[in-house]
Scaffold this motif. Structure first.
Motif, short mmCIF file in Angstrom:
data_model
loop_
_atom_site.label_atom_id
_atom_site.label_comp_id
_atom_site.label_asym_id
_atom_site.label_seq_id
_atom_site.Cartn_x
_atom_site.Cartn_y
_atom_site.Cartn_z
N THR A 116 8.49 -1.25 -11.31
CA THR A 116 7.77 -0.46 -10.33
C THR A 116 7.36 0.86 -10.94
O THR A 116 8.15 1.53 -11.61
CB THR A 116 8.62 -0.22 -9.08
OG1 THR A 116 8.93 -1.47 -8.48
CG2 THR A 116 7.87 0.65 -8.08
N SER A 144 6.06 4.45 -9.65
CA SER A 144 5.93 5.27 -8.46
C SER A 144 5.14 6.52 -8.80
O SER A 144 5.49 7.24 -9.74
CB SER A 144 7.31 5.64 -7.93
OG SER A 144 7.20 6.43 -6.76
N SER A 202 -1.47 1.00 -3.44
CA SER A 202 -0.15 0.38 -3.53
C SER A 202 -0.30 -1.14 -3.51
O SER A 202 -0.86 -1.71 -2.57
CB SER A 202 0.74 0.82 -2.36
OG SER A 202 1.05 2.19 -2.45
N SER A 216 3.65 1.91 -6.50
CA SER A 216 4.05 2.47 -5.22
C SER A 216 3.54 3.90 -5.15
O SER A 216 3.85 4.72 -6.03
CB SER A 216 5.57 2.43 -5.08
OG SER A 216 5.99 3.05 -3.89
#
Lengths: 112, 113
Positions: B10, B12, B85, B110
Protein backbone atom coordinates in the motif's frame (compact mmCIF):
# COMPACT_ATOMS: atom_id res chain seq x y z
CA UNK A 1 -17.38 -1.67 -19.23
CA UNK A 2 -19.39 -0.57 -22.22
CA UNK A 3 -19.49 -3.29 -24.87
CA UNK A 4 -18.43 -6.22 -22.68
CA UNK A 5 -20.89 -8.17 -20.57
CA UNK A 6 -20.00 -11.05 -18.30
CA UNK A 7 -22.57 -13.50 -16.97
CA UNK A 8 -23.33 -14.55 -14.38
CA UNK A 9 -22.04 -11.83 -12.06
CA UNK A 10 -21.98 -14.19 -9.09
CA UNK A 11 -22.15 -17.95 -8.88
CA UNK A 12 -21.83 -20.51 -6.11
CA UNK A 13 -21.36 -24.08 -7.23
CA UNK A 14 -20.42 -27.41 -5.72
CA UNK A 15 -17.14 -29.22 -6.20
CA UNK A 16 -17.24 -31.53 -9.18
CA UNK A 17 -19.95 -29.72 -11.10
CA UNK A 18 -19.41 -28.15 -14.53
CA UNK A 19 -19.63 -24.39 -14.78
CA UNK A 20 -19.70 -22.12 -17.83
CA UNK A 21 -19.00 -18.41 -17.72
CA UNK A 22 -19.95 -16.23 -20.62
CA UNK A 23 -18.31 -13.15 -22.07
CA UNK A 24 -20.26 -11.18 -24.65
CA UNK A 25 -18.89 -8.23 -26.59
CA UNK A 26 -20.57 -5.89 -29.01
CA UNK A 27 -17.39 -4.26 -30.34
CA UNK A 28 -16.59 -6.88 -32.99
CA UNK A 29 -13.12 -7.23 -31.48
CA UNK A 30 -10.98 -10.04 -32.75
CA UNK A 31 -9.08 -10.86 -29.56
CA UNK A 32 -10.71 -12.00 -26.34
CA UNK A 33 -9.14 -13.13 -23.06
CA UNK A 34 -10.09 -14.81 -19.81
CA UNK A 35 -8.20 -13.89 -16.65
CA UNK A 36 -8.59 -14.90 -13.04
CA UNK A 37 -7.75 -12.62 -10.15
CA UNK A 38 -6.65 -13.95 -6.78
CA UNK A 39 -5.04 -12.43 -3.69
CA UNK A 40 -1.28 -12.35 -4.05
CA UNK A 41 -1.35 -13.29 -7.72
CA UNK A 42 -2.89 -10.38 -9.52
CA UNK A 43 -4.44 -11.15 -12.89
CA UNK A 44 -3.39 -14.38 -14.59
CA UNK A 45 -4.28 -15.42 -18.11
CA UNK A 46 -6.32 -18.61 -18.44
CA UNK A 47 -7.10 -18.81 -22.16
CA UNK A 48 -7.39 -16.44 -25.04
CA UNK A 49 -8.85 -16.32 -28.52
CA UNK A 50 -7.56 -14.62 -31.62
CA UNK A 51 -10.58 -15.35 -33.75
CA UNK A 52 -13.58 -17.59 -34.18
CA UNK A 53 -12.59 -21.15 -33.33
CA UNK A 54 -8.99 -19.99 -32.69
CA UNK A 55 -7.99 -20.32 -29.06
CA UNK A 56 -4.84 -20.92 -27.08
CA UNK A 57 -3.76 -21.58 -23.52
CA UNK A 58 -2.54 -19.03 -21.02
CA UNK A 59 -0.40 -19.57 -17.94
CA UNK A 60 -3.11 -21.17 -15.75
CA UNK A 61 -5.18 -23.17 -18.21
CA UNK A 62 -5.36 -26.50 -16.36
CA UNK A 63 -8.95 -27.38 -15.47
CA UNK A 64 -10.41 -24.88 -17.93
CA UNK A 65 -11.60 -25.02 -21.51
CA UNK A 66 -12.91 -22.32 -23.82
CA UNK A 67 -14.96 -22.01 -26.95
CA UNK A 68 -15.53 -19.25 -29.44
CA UNK A 69 -18.12 -20.16 -32.03
CA UNK A 70 -18.86 -16.55 -32.96
CA UNK A 71 -17.01 -13.27 -32.66
CA UNK A 72 -19.12 -11.83 -29.89
CA UNK A 73 -19.07 -14.72 -27.41
CA UNK A 74 -16.19 -16.34 -25.55
CA UNK A 75 -17.15 -19.08 -23.12
CA UNK A 76 -15.03 -20.35 -20.23
CA UNK A 77 -15.89 -23.80 -18.90
CA UNK A 78 -14.76 -25.48 -15.73
CA UNK A 79 -15.33 -29.14 -16.56
CA UNK A 80 -15.34 -30.22 -12.90
CA UNK A 81 -15.07 -27.30 -10.52
CA UNK A 82 -12.60 -27.45 -7.63
CA UNK A 83 -12.21 -25.20 -4.61
CA UNK A 84 -8.95 -23.86 -6.07
CA UNK A 85 -11.02 -22.35 -8.87
CA UNK A 86 -12.80 -20.05 -6.47
CA UNK A 87 -11.82 -16.69 -7.87
CA UNK A 88 -12.94 -13.57 -9.67
CA UNK A 89 -12.90 -14.05 -13.43
CA UNK A 90 -12.45 -11.22 -15.88
CA UNK A 91 -12.97 -11.18 -19.60
CA UNK A 92 -11.10 -8.70 -21.77
CA UNK A 93 -11.04 -7.74 -25.42
CA UNK A 94 -8.79 -5.74 -27.67
CA UNK A 95 -9.21 -4.30 -31.10
CA UNK A 96 -6.08 -5.08 -33.06
CA UNK A 97 -6.00 -1.54 -34.34
CA UNK A 98 -6.15 0.05 -30.92
CA UNK A 99 -4.13 0.07 -27.75
CA UNK A 100 -5.05 -1.25 -24.36
CA UNK A 101 -7.41 -3.97 -23.29
CA UNK A 102 -11.00 -3.37 -22.17
CA UNK A 103 -12.21 -5.46 -19.26
CA UNK A 104 -15.62 -6.65 -18.21
CA UNK A 105 -16.94 -6.19 -14.68
CA UNK A 106 -16.02 -9.68 -13.56
CA UNK A 107 -17.70 -12.84 -12.28
CA UNK A 108 -17.21 -13.97 -8.70
CA UNK A 109 -17.21 -17.76 -8.62
CA UNK A 110 -17.27 -19.67 -5.36
CA UNK A 111 -16.77 -23.43 -5.37
CA UNK A 112 -17.91 -25.08 -2.14
CA UNK B 1 -18.75 -5.62 -10.80
CA UNK B 2 -16.20 -7.56 -8.83
CA UNK B 3 -12.83 -7.15 -7.23
CA UNK B 4 -10.77 -9.14 -4.80
CA UNK B 5 -9.43 -8.20 -1.41
CA UNK B 6 -5.85 -8.23 -2.55
CA UNK B 7 -3.10 -8.42 0.04
CA UNK B 8 -0.99 -5.87 -1.72
CA UNK B 9 1.63 -3.30 -0.85
CA UNK B 10 0.00 0.00 0.00
CA UNK B 11 1.12 3.50 -0.87
CA UNK B 12 -0.47 6.14 1.33
CA UNK B 13 -0.36 9.76 0.16
CA UNK B 14 -1.85 13.02 1.29
CA UNK B 15 -4.52 14.53 -0.90
CA UNK B 16 -2.94 17.09 -3.20
CA UNK B 17 0.50 15.49 -3.13
CA UNK B 18 2.04 13.73 -6.11
CA UNK B 19 2.07 9.92 -6.14
CA UNK B 20 4.66 7.69 -7.70
CA UNK B 21 3.84 4.03 -8.24
CA UNK B 22 6.65 1.77 -9.37
CA UNK B 23 6.71 -1.49 -11.25
CA UNK B 24 9.48 -3.86 -12.29
CA UNK B 25 8.72 -5.89 -15.37
CA UNK B 26 10.27 -9.20 -16.25
CA UNK B 27 10.45 -9.68 -19.99
CA UNK B 28 13.16 -7.77 -21.81
CA UNK B 29 11.35 -8.51 -25.09
CA UNK B 30 8.25 -6.60 -23.98
CA UNK B 31 7.66 -3.51 -26.09
CA UNK B 32 4.31 -2.23 -24.90
CA UNK B 33 3.34 -1.31 -21.36
CA UNK B 34 0.08 -0.28 -19.79
CA UNK B 35 -1.04 1.03 -16.43
CA UNK B 36 -4.46 -0.01 -15.17
CA UNK B 37 -6.56 1.25 -12.29
CA UNK B 38 -8.97 -1.05 -10.50
CA UNK B 39 -11.56 0.41 -8.18
CA UNK B 40 -13.48 -1.68 -5.72
CA UNK B 41 -16.11 -3.75 -7.46
CA UNK B 42 -14.93 -3.01 -10.98
CA UNK B 43 -12.73 -4.46 -13.65
CA UNK B 44 -9.34 -2.91 -14.48
CA UNK B 45 -9.54 0.35 -16.38
CA UNK B 46 -6.93 1.61 -18.84
CA UNK B 47 -5.04 4.69 -17.60
CA UNK B 48 -2.08 5.23 -19.88
CA UNK B 49 0.29 3.26 -22.05
CA UNK B 50 3.78 3.58 -23.46
CA UNK B 51 5.77 1.84 -26.16
CA UNK B 52 9.37 0.84 -25.84
CA UNK B 53 10.56 3.48 -28.28
CA UNK B 54 9.61 6.13 -25.73
CA UNK B 55 10.80 6.80 -22.20
CA UNK B 56 8.07 9.19 -21.09
CA UNK B 57 4.46 9.80 -21.91
CA UNK B 58 2.05 12.25 -20.34
CA UNK B 59 -1.69 12.18 -19.96
CA UNK B 60 -4.10 14.18 -17.93
CA UNK B 61 -2.52 14.35 -14.44
CA UNK B 62 -0.63 11.13 -15.13
CA UNK B 63 2.83 10.47 -16.50
CA UNK B 64 4.39 7.13 -17.28
CA UNK B 65 8.16 6.69 -17.29
CA UNK B 66 9.93 3.73 -18.82
CA UNK B 67 13.51 2.69 -18.08
CA UNK B 68 14.31 -0.25 -20.32
CA UNK B 69 17.84 -0.60 -18.98
CA UNK B 70 16.62 -1.70 -15.57
CA UNK B 71 13.18 -2.89 -16.74
CA UNK B 72 11.34 -0.39 -14.61
CA UNK B 73 8.07 1.40 -15.16
CA UNK B 74 6.56 4.12 -13.03
CA UNK B 75 3.26 5.96 -12.89
CA UNK B 76 3.19 9.48 -11.56
CA UNK B 77 -0.10 11.01 -10.51
CA UNK B 78 -0.12 14.76 -10.00
CA UNK B 79 -2.24 16.39 -7.28
CA UNK B 80 -3.61 13.09 -6.02
CA UNK B 81 -7.32 13.11 -5.29
CA UNK B 82 -9.53 10.84 -3.17
CA UNK B 83 -10.94 9.39 -6.40
CA UNK B 84 -7.47 8.10 -7.22
CA UNK B 85 -7.70 5.59 -4.38
CA UNK B 86 -7.60 2.19 -6.06
CA UNK B 87 -5.36 -0.72 -6.94
CA UNK B 88 -2.91 0.01 -9.73
CA UNK B 89 -1.42 -2.62 -12.03
CA UNK B 90 1.30 -2.42 -14.58
CA UNK B 91 1.11 -4.77 -17.54
CA UNK B 92 3.53 -5.71 -20.27
CA UNK B 93 3.36 -7.45 -23.61
CA UNK B 94 5.32 -8.09 -26.74
CA UNK B 95 3.10 -6.79 -29.53
CA UNK B 96 2.42 -8.86 -32.56
CA UNK B 97 0.24 -11.75 -33.53
CA UNK B 98 -1.50 -13.36 -30.57
CA UNK B 99 0.06 -11.04 -28.05
CA UNK B 100 -0.81 -11.61 -24.39
CA UNK B 101 -0.80 -9.13 -21.56
CA UNK B 102 1.10 -10.06 -18.37
CA UNK B 103 0.17 -8.19 -15.20
CA UNK B 104 2.18 -7.24 -12.17
CA UNK B 105 0.70 -8.02 -8.76
CA UNK B 106 -0.58 -4.52 -8.10
CA UNK B 107 -0.22 -1.74 -5.54
CA UNK B 108 -2.95 -0.18 -3.45
CA UNK B 109 -2.99 3.62 -3.47
CA UNK B 110 -4.68 5.14 -0.43
CA UNK B 111 -5.30 8.89 -0.43
CA UNK B 112 -5.55 10.59 2.97
CA UNK B 113 -7.90 13.58 3.13
Amino acid sequence: DAGITQSPRHKVTETGTPVTLRCHQTENHRYMYWYRQDPGHGLRLIHYSYGVKDTDKGEVSDGYSVSRSKTEDFLLTLESATSSQTSVYFCATIDSSKDGYTFGSGTRLTVV
Amino acid sequence: GESVGLHLPTLSVQEGDNSIINCAYSNSASDYFIWYKQESGKGPQFIIDIRSNMDKRQGQRVTVLLNKTVKHLSLQIAATQPGDSAVYFCAETHTGANSKLTFGKGITLSVRP
